[in-house]
Write an enzyme that holds these catalytic residues in place. Structure first.
Site, mmCIF file in Angstrom:
data_model
loop_
_atom_site.group_PDB
_atom_site.id
_atom_site.type_symbol
_atom_site.label_atom_id
_atom_site.label_comp_id
_atom_site.label_asym_id
_atom_site.label_seq_id
_atom_site.Cartn_x
_atom_site.Cartn_y
_atom_site.Cartn_z
ATOM 1 C CB THR A 197 -0.932 0.020 1.226
ATOM 2 O OG1 THR A 197 -1.777 1.194 1.147
ATOM 3 C CG2 THR A 197 -0.158 0.092 2.528
ATOM 4 C CG HIS A 198 2.041 3.638 -2.857
ATOM 5 N ND1 HIS A 198 1.865 2.382 -3.399
ATOM 6 C CD2 HIS A 198 3.239 4.087 -3.327
ATOM 7 C CE1 HIS A 198 2.894 2.087 -4.177
ATOM 8 N NE2 HIS A 198 3.736 3.091 -4.146
ATOM 9 C CD GLN A 220 3.243 6.149 6.631
ATOM 10 O OE1 GLN A 220 3.742 5.880 5.539
ATOM 11 N NE2 GLN A 220 3.729 5.647 7.762
ATOM 12 N N GLY A 221 -1.653 5.719 6.440
ATOM 13 C CA GLY A 221 -2.575 5.373 7.521
ATOM 14 C C GLY A 221 -2.852 3.879 7.565
ATOM 15 C CE LYS A 222 -5.844 0.570 2.842
ATOM 16 N NZ LYS A 222 -6.280 0.174 1.479
ATOM 17 C CG ASP A 224 -9.540 -3.650 -3.648
ATOM 18 O OD1 ASP A 224 -8.868 -2.609 -3.782
ATOM 19 O OD2 ASP A 224 -10.616 -3.836 -4.251
ATOM 20 C CE LYS A 242 -12.343 2.508 10.118
ATOM 21 N NZ LYS A 242 -11.744 3.402 9.113
ATOM 22 C CG HIS A 280 -13.984 -3.065 6.464
ATOM 23 N ND1 HIS A 280 -14.063 -1.963 7.305
ATOM 24 C CD2 HIS A 280 -13.316 -2.636 5.369
ATOM 25 C CE1 HIS A 280 -13.479 -0.931 6.719
ATOM 26 N NE2 HIS A 280 -13.010 -1.316 5.560
#
Length: 203
Positions: free
Chosen positions: A14-15, A17-19, A75, A184, A189
């Protein structure tokens, strides 16, 4: 039999940063070094799949092949039943503009389409996430997750990202946009998919 993760370094494809921070935090108990695609200088592959699994596989396999490291990708998106489960895999695409992603525009579009459809409230929806862990030899493991809830209007809260301000998870009276980010993360999910990933590849 699910293949176990036995390396010391995991590439998160991923690009965002939060994820990356969310996944690194979830993996902290396992002592795994987590690196992101941006930190490895990887380009973002074209996501031309029509399902969450297809797009997650595209990202995970591209990253694993390019670096020789096991790569985890996800995804995710929101499905709104009254819109025939749109935007679904095109969740991010609905927010695309010439200058970047505008999720206020995307949320407004979702609400306008719901009103136009005449569908009665509650507007049932769910956030979906598919995690794929791919190895350089081409093997992968797939872990789907979801969080049921409904679309509310007007937008509420400034936490989170994407469609969070219009999604109220089942059993709660606040939206994802009003929830503490780390709270959260425990019920989302992605957390659902992540639990299955940990049980399958680390337990």
């Amino acid at each position: 039999m699910t293949r176990k993760f036995e390396g010391e370094k995991l590439l998160v494809a991923t690009h965002n940063q939060g994820k990356l921070e969310e996944i690194a935090d979830l993996l902290k108990p396992f002592g795994v070094e987590v690196v992101g695609a941006a930190g490895m200088g990887l380009p973002e592959p074209v996501e031309d799949g029509t399902t969450f699994i297809e797009n997650a596989r595209i990202k995970a396999h591209a990253a694993a092949k390019a670096t020789g490291l096991p790569a985890l990708s996800d995804d995710s998106g929101i499905e709104i039943d009254a819109l025939d489960k749109a935007p679904g895999v095109y969740t991010a695409d609905w927010a695309e503009t010439e200058t970047g992603r505008d999720f206020v525009m995307a949320m407004t579009k979702s609400h306008d389409l719901l009103v136009k459809s005449g569908a009665p409230e509650p507007w049932i929806a769910r956030f979906c996430c598919t995690l794929v862990l791919a190895w350089p030899d081409g093997h992968d493991e797939v872990f789907p997750g979801k969080m049921e809830g409904r679309v509310v209007w007007p937008m509420r809260g400034e936490q989170g990202h994407g469609y969070d301000p219009i999604f109220q998870p089942e059993g709660y009276d606040v939206t994802f946009g009003e929830m503490d980010r780390w709270e959260k993360n425990k019920i989302s999910h992605r957390a659902d998919a992540f639990r299955k990933f940990v049980d399958g590849c680390f337990a």
